[in-house]
Every structure is written in C-alpha cells, then in structure tokens.
Design a protein around this motif. Structure first.
Motif, PDB file in Angstrom:
ATOM      1  N   ARG A 460       0.823  -1.213   0.000  1.00  0.00           N
ATOM      2  CA  ARG A 460       0.000   0.000   0.000  1.00  0.00           C
ATOM      3  C   ARG A 460       0.855   1.260   0.000  1.00  0.00           C
ATOM      4  N   GLY A 461       2.154   1.095  -0.181  1.00  0.00           N
ATOM      5  CA  GLY A 461       3.037   2.250  -0.302  1.00  0.00           C
ATOM      6  C   GLY A 461       3.558   2.796   1.004  1.00  0.00           C
ATOM      7  N   VAL A 462       3.525   2.007   2.083  1.00  0.00           N
ATOM      8  CA  VAL A 462       3.982   2.467   3.393  1.00  0.00           C
ATOM      9  C   VAL A 462       5.070   1.524   3.896  1.00  0.00           C
ATOM     10  N   LYS A 463       6.196   2.098   4.282  1.00  0.00           N
ATOM     11  CA  LYS A 463       7.357   1.307   4.681  1.00  0.00           C
ATOM     12  C   LYS A 463       7.489   1.299   6.204  1.00  0.00           C
ATOM     13  N   VAL A 464       7.544   0.093   6.799  1.00  0.00           N
ATOM     14  CA  VAL A 464       7.703  -0.080   8.245  1.00  0.00           C
ATOM     15  C   VAL A 464       8.656  -1.251   8.478  1.00  0.00           C
ATOM     16  N   GLN A 465       9.024  -1.453   9.747  1.00  0.00           N
ATOM     17  CA  GLN A 465       9.828  -2.621  10.106  1.00  0.00           C
ATOM     18  C   GLN A 465       9.042  -3.521  11.050  1.00  0.00           C
ATOM     19  N   PRO A 466       9.014  -4.825  10.800  1.00  0.00           N
ATOM     20  CA  PRO A 466       8.349  -5.745  11.734  1.00  0.00           C
ATOM     21  C   PRO A 466       9.177  -5.923  12.996  1.00  0.00           C
ATOM     22  N   LEU A 467       8.527  -6.000  14.119  1.00  0.00           N
ATOM     23  CA  LEU A 467       9.227  -6.174  15.390  1.00  0.00           C
ATOM     24  C   LEU A 467      10.002  -7.482  15.420  1.00  0.00           C
ATOM     25  N   SER A 468       9.504  -8.508  14.741  1.00  0.00           N
ATOM     26  CA  SER A 468      10.170  -9.814  14.779  1.00  0.00           C
ATOM     27  C   SER A 468      11.578  -9.753  14.200  1.00  0.00           C
ATOM     28  N   TRP A 469      11.867  -8.786  13.336  1.00  0.00           N
ATOM     29  CA  TRP A 469      13.239  -8.628  12.838  1.00  0.00           C
ATOM     30  C   TRP A 469      14.213  -8.416  13.997  1.00  0.00           C
ATOM     31  N   HIS A 470      13.748  -7.753  15.029  1.00  0.00           N
ATOM     32  CA  HIS A 470      14.627  -7.352  16.127  1.00  0.00           C
ATOM     33  C   HIS A 470      14.542  -8.308  17.313  1.00  0.00           C
ATOM     34  N   ARG A 471      13.943  -9.465  17.103  1.00  0.00           N
ATOM     35  CA  ARG A 471      13.838 -10.480  18.144  1.00  0.00           C
ATOM     36  C   ARG A 471      14.598 -11.735  17.752  1.00  0.00           C
ATOM     37  N   GLN A 472      15.142 -12.407  18.742  1.00  0.00           N
ATOM     38  CA  GLN A 472      15.670 -13.749  18.526  1.00  0.00           C
ATOM     39  C   GLN A 472      14.730 -14.797  19.117  1.00  0.00           C
ATOM     40  N   CYS A 473      13.934 -14.387  20.104  1.00  0.00           N
ATOM     41  CA  CYS A 473      12.974 -15.295  20.734  1.00  0.00           C
ATOM     42  C   CYS A 473      11.562 -14.894  20.308  1.00  0.00           C
ATOM     43  N   PRO A 474      10.674 -15.850  20.064  1.00  0.00           N
ATOM     44  CA  PRO A 474       9.318 -15.527  19.585  1.00  0.00           C
ATOM     45  C   PRO A 474       8.517 -14.776  20.640  1.00  0.00           C
ATOM     46  N   ALA A 496      -3.154   5.113   8.652  1.00  0.00           N
ATOM     47  CA  ALA A 496      -4.446   4.704   8.095  1.00  0.00           C
ATOM     48  C   ALA A 496      -4.272   3.522   7.145  1.00  0.00           C
ATOM     49  N   ALA A 497      -3.216   3.560   6.325  1.00  0.00           N
ATOM     50  CA  ALA A 497      -2.930   2.431   5.431  1.00  0.00           C
ATOM     51  C   ALA A 497      -2.593   1.178   6.232  1.00  0.00           C
ATOM     52  N   LEU A 498      -1.881   1.352   7.346  1.00  0.00           N
ATOM     53  CA  LEU A 498      -1.593   0.206   8.214  1.00  0.00           C
ATOM     54  C   LEU A 498      -2.888  -0.391   8.767  1.00  0.00           C
ATOM     55  N   GLY A 499      -3.808   0.492   9.150  1.00  0.00           N
ATOM     56  CA  GLY A 499      -5.087   0.005   9.655  1.00  0.00           C
ATOM     57  C   GLY A 499      -5.830  -0.814   8.623  1.00  0.00           C
ATOM     58  N   ALA A 500      -5.808  -0.346   7.364  1.00  0.00           N
ATOM     59  CA  ALA A 500      -6.471  -1.101   6.294  1.00  0.00           C
ATOM     60  C   ALA A 500      -5.785  -2.447   6.084  1.00  0.00           C
ATOM     61  N   ALA A 501      -4.468  -2.458   6.119  1.00  0.00           N
ATOM     62  CA  ALA A 501      -3.726  -3.721   5.960  1.00  0.00           C
ATOM     63  C   ALA A 501      -4.018  -4.676   7.101  1.00  0.00           C
ATOM     64  N   LEU A 502      -4.103  -4.134   8.317  1.00  0.00           N
ATOM     65  CA  LEU A 502      -4.384  -4.972   9.489  1.00  0.00           C
ATOM     66  C   LEU A 502      -5.772  -5.592   9.402  1.00  0.00           C
ATOM     67  N   ARG A 503      -6.758  -4.809   8.980  1.00  0.00           N
ATOM     68  CA  ARG A 503      -8.116  -5.368   8.846  1.00  0.00           C
ATOM     69  C   ARG A 503      -8.146  -6.482   7.818  1.00  0.00           C
ATOM     70  N   HIS A 504      -7.345  -6.337   6.763  1.00  0.00           N
ATOM     71  CA  HIS A 504      -7.300  -7.368   5.722  1.00  0.00           C
ATOM     72  C   HIS A 504      -6.697  -8.665   6.284  1.00  0.00           C
ATOM     73  N   LEU A 505      -5.711  -8.539   7.173  1.00  0.00           N
ATOM     74  CA  LEU A 505      -5.040  -9.740   7.710  1.00  0.00           C
ATOM     75  C   LEU A 505      -5.882 -10.433   8.764  1.00  0.00           C
TER      76      LEU A 505
END
Length: 506
Positions: A460-474, A496-505
C-alpha cells in the motif's frame, strides 16, 4: 468525401495519446476512469512506468484523449488512494509504488493492451519483497531501496531539518583558518579539536567526565562494533550478549565479525541482569538511555545490578542510542559516568544531524584503548579531517544545542501525530516508548505474522519494520514505526494504510 475522411483522422488523433499509446477507443462506454486507472496500473506492473516516472498533467492528458479533465483526475485519485502515485507539487504526479500484481482485464472481450505487456507471472505472495525470508546481511539496503510513498522506518532523524546554513558558515570559517598542513593525513584517533569538543559535549549533555585522549573518532556506532569485535576476539572474547528485542543491525554487525550474540530478555525495567549472568557471556551490548526498540529506560535497580555484573569482570558496551531526543521524561545519565573502567561508550551524530556524516566516537576502558586505535588506523587511517573540524565548531559554538532544541519541538509534534493516529486507526495496538526517541513500537494481542503486516503495508506504499526482525525469541507481533522523517499528514495517512492492511489480515 475527402473532407469526411480528414474529419475522421482528426477525431482519431484527438482520441489518442503518445503517452503509453493510449487510445480512448479501447475504453468501454461509461467506464473511462476505470479503464484509464487500469491501464496505468498495468504500465506500472510491467515496467513501462517505473518508480519515479511522472504522469502527464491532467489537463494535457484529457486534451489528448478527448475526454473531460474529471475523468483523468478521478483515475489519478484512485491511484493515489492505492498508494501508487503521489503529488509532488511542481514536479506533478509521480509513481511511488508498484502494484503487487497486475489487475486482470475488465472482461474476456477486453481489447489487447495498447502497449507491450510481458507474459503473465504468478502473483507474488503478500509476504514478498524484503519480508519474504529471514533478514539477511543486506536487509536494510533492500528495504531502503523498496519504493514507497510514506516511509515510517525507524532510525533516521528529520533530514530536511539538517542545519545547512550553520554547517556552511562553520565550513567557511574552518577553511579560512586551516593551514595547508591541515589538509594532510590526520591522527587516526581524530582531530584534537573534535576530540575536545566531544569531551565538552558529553560533560554538558551526558554527565561523562573524560579526557580528549580517551576519545576515538569513528565512522558511527557500526564501526565501533566492528573495531571492538576485532579487539575482543584478540582478547579471547567470542560472545557479546544482546538485548532481546534489540537492534537487528547491531546484531548483524557483531555476527559478521565473528561474535556470537546470545539474547537476554528486556522487560519494563530494561535488560534482565540475572539472565545476563546466567548466559555466561563476558560482554553485553545495551541501549540503556532509550532501549531499541521498546523505548524503556534502564531502571535504577537494574543499573546497579549491571554495574555490579561489570565490576565482577563483565564488559558493558553502551550504545547511547537516542539519548538526546526526549520529550516527556527527565534526562538519564550514561552508564559510562558510573563505571568508566568497565564501560565502552559509543555515540554518534547520526540521530543528531545525519547518518551521511558517518561520524561518531567511542570511549573505551584503558585496557582496550590502544588496540582500538590500532584497529582504526589499519581500517582507514582515520576519519576525514574537514567534517571533523566543522562538527567541532558546531559543538563548541552552541549550534548543536540550538539544533537539538529545534528538533525536539519538531519531533514532539510528529510523535504526537503518530500516537494520535495509532489510537484512531489501530484499535487494540499497545504503544511502547513514546516518551523519547525517534520511533514508537506497537504490539498486537493477535495471531498473525508481523512480516505479513509489513509486506501488506508496503504493497500500500507504506514502509515499516516488523518487530520480529529485532527479536531472537518468539513473542507477540508488532511494528517499529519511525516518525521523525514524515510530516504529521503523512504519518496519519501511513497509519491509516496500516489500519487497512491490518483489517485485511485479521
């Protein structure tokens, strides 16, 4: 008869455009905007309109196609809402993101494309791009290169606020006084002027008392980790414990230079020192002033525990990450001020001015000081002299403090916009670390992969980082969201785009 043929030719010219060879005769009746938006998406997907391409002005394209300007405006608006184009003022409307998959034709009877289209390929999964696989050594290069209309990546200050005028004044002053000999090879430890300026800066702002001879100028904290890893290996140390969650970038650097990085959990008081002891690691990398990525401050009790651990023979590598950027809490003294003999302190101007300056400093315990200087000498003979002298002048003149005060006001407004947008658009998300720094972390009490959410956001054109990248333990899924680079309006649109993506998931 001849006149009639001429009229037909004129009409065919007016109904077509050189741009993508668009022909209005291919459009279905009553669906001109849909047809145009679809053609533009196809052109983006097949490479005819790569990121950075400028679309024709609405008035121009409408005239060439022989349609109302509203048709073109509506098509462009749909692409904006999808995050594929953005307005750039006088630069016009520009492609900023490529559709994940090319949309199908309107019907089986739709005419063939008016421009060459490559053979169809299987649709990419939502977890494609930088988030398809576990992060590798080049993951941040790949993410930086990914096209997006809004960048909410953490770790970068407001680069548009760089004090260009102050830098130019300082540079002119430095060059006006610099003797010819000053343009030769310098001291690998750094210029005396910058080392003195760093000592004074740390005394004023971080409560650290040091001598200029203790300062080694480096190319940012990443080089501190590289040089230190080599020195520690020679001293028989092969393990540096790291916070979990903790910086993926720091972990990649340490591993590249042969260090194991056992994880030690972080809670609301910071690193759990009891579990650090249990790990058996002889050294630990911490971000005590503003832990990355959770934003917690190392509590007083934990500080005392960590100092006792170090006094028993451990080495603390203190990355003073984001220490200056605070909004709703008092300053926190550096660990180096408490136990200089067992703390290797690392700082830089990457978050104060710009990462592109590649300038930082390290204050090491006496035991490792000479070895670090040797490692720096054989790495690059020392940092460039001119930027060091300019930076020293900014630090000693008070310009750096003035710039920091300006940044705090600016970043606070953007932090507030981020928290407000998260509250409105991401119900159920828990915000961490909003009192300081240049980012917040959000976590979700839900069952999905945060890499899927990051990939859906990028689509959707929005760049973020997932928290799991920065974890070694789940643990719970989450995102790390930077707010320093983006305007409040872009932050609101991005969340707002993140919210739309989250609702889709979900």
């Amino acid at each position: 008869m001849e006149r009639s043929n001429d009229d037909a030719w004129d009409r065919s010219i007016r109904s077509g455009s050189d741009f993508l060879q668009l022909n209005i005769g291919d459009a279905p009746a009553g669906g001109l905007a849909d047809w145009l938006a679809r053609r533009l998406r196809l052109a983006m997907a097949d490479g005819s309109l790569p990121v950075g391409s400028r679309l024709p002005a609405t008035r121009v394209l409408a005239g060439e196609l022989g349609v109302s300007r509203g048709v073109v405006t509506e098509a462009y608006q749909r692409l904006r809402e999808d995050g594929h184009v953005a307005g750039r003022g006088r630069a016009g409307t520009v492609v900023v993101a490529i559709p994940v998959t090319a949309p199908p034709p309107a019907s089986a009877d739709a005419p063939p494309s008016a421009f060459p289209v490559r053979p169809a390929v299987p649709a990419a999964p939502v977890t494609g791009g930088p988030f398809a696989d576990p992060p590798g050594d080049d993951v941040f290069d790949v993410l930086r290169a990914a096209p997006a209309r809004i960048d909410l990546s953490p770790g970068v200050p407001d680069l548009a606020a760089f004090p260009r005028s102050a830098w130019l004044r300082a540079e002119r002053a430095v060059l006006g006084r610099l003797p010819a000999t000053g343009l030769g090879y310098g001291d690998p430890r750094g210029t005396p002027e910058l080392r003195l300026a760093v000592v004074n800066w740390l005394a004023r702002n971080r409560g650290i008392r040091a001598d200029p001879d203790e300062v080694l100028v480096v190319s940012g904290t990443s080089q501190t980790l590289a040089l230190l890893a080599r020195v520690l290996r020679d001293d028989g140390i092969r393990r540096v414990a790291v916070e979990d969650p903790g910086s993926l970038g720091a972990r990649l650097h340490l591993r590249h230079w042969g260090m194991d990085t056992p994880p030690v959990p972080v809670d609301d008081e910071g690193i759990r020192v009891g579990e650090l002891r249990a790990s058996g690691a002889p050294a630990v990398l911490v971000t005590p002033a503003h832990q990355f990525p959770t934003g917690v401050v190392l509590g007083g009790g934990r500080r005392r525990e960590l100092v006792r651990w170090a006094a028993d023979g451990g080495l603390v590598v203190e990355d003073d990450y984001d220490a200056e950027h605070r909004y709703d809490r008092p300053p926190v003294p550096a660990l180096r001020a408490m136990l200089p003999g067992r703390v290797c302190y690392a700082g830089s101007v990457s978050k104060l001015l710009a990462p592109a300056l590649r300038t930082g400093w390290v204050l090491a315990p006496h035991r490792y000081r000479d070895a670090l200087v040797d490692a720096k000498r054989y790495a690059d003979l020392g940092n460039a002299v001119l930027p060091q002298l300019v930076l020293a002048r900014l630090m000693e003149s008070g310009e750096m403090e003035r710039h920091l005060r300006f940044l705090r006001r600016r970043h606070r407004r953007r932090r507030d916009a981020m928290v407000e947008a998260i509250t409105a658009r991401l119900p159920g998300a828990v915000v961490h670390g909003a009192a300081a720094g240049l980012h917040v972390t959000v976590t979700f009490d839900a069952d999905f992969a945060d890499t899927d959410l990051a990939a859906a956001a990028l689509a959707r054109g929005v760049k973020v980082q997932p928290l799991s990248w920065h974890r070694q333990c789940p643990s719970r899924p989450g995102l790390v969201l930077g707010y320093a680079v983006s305007t409040p309006a872009d932050i609101a649109a991005g969340v707002a785009a993140l919210g739309a993506a989250l609702r889709h998931l979900t």
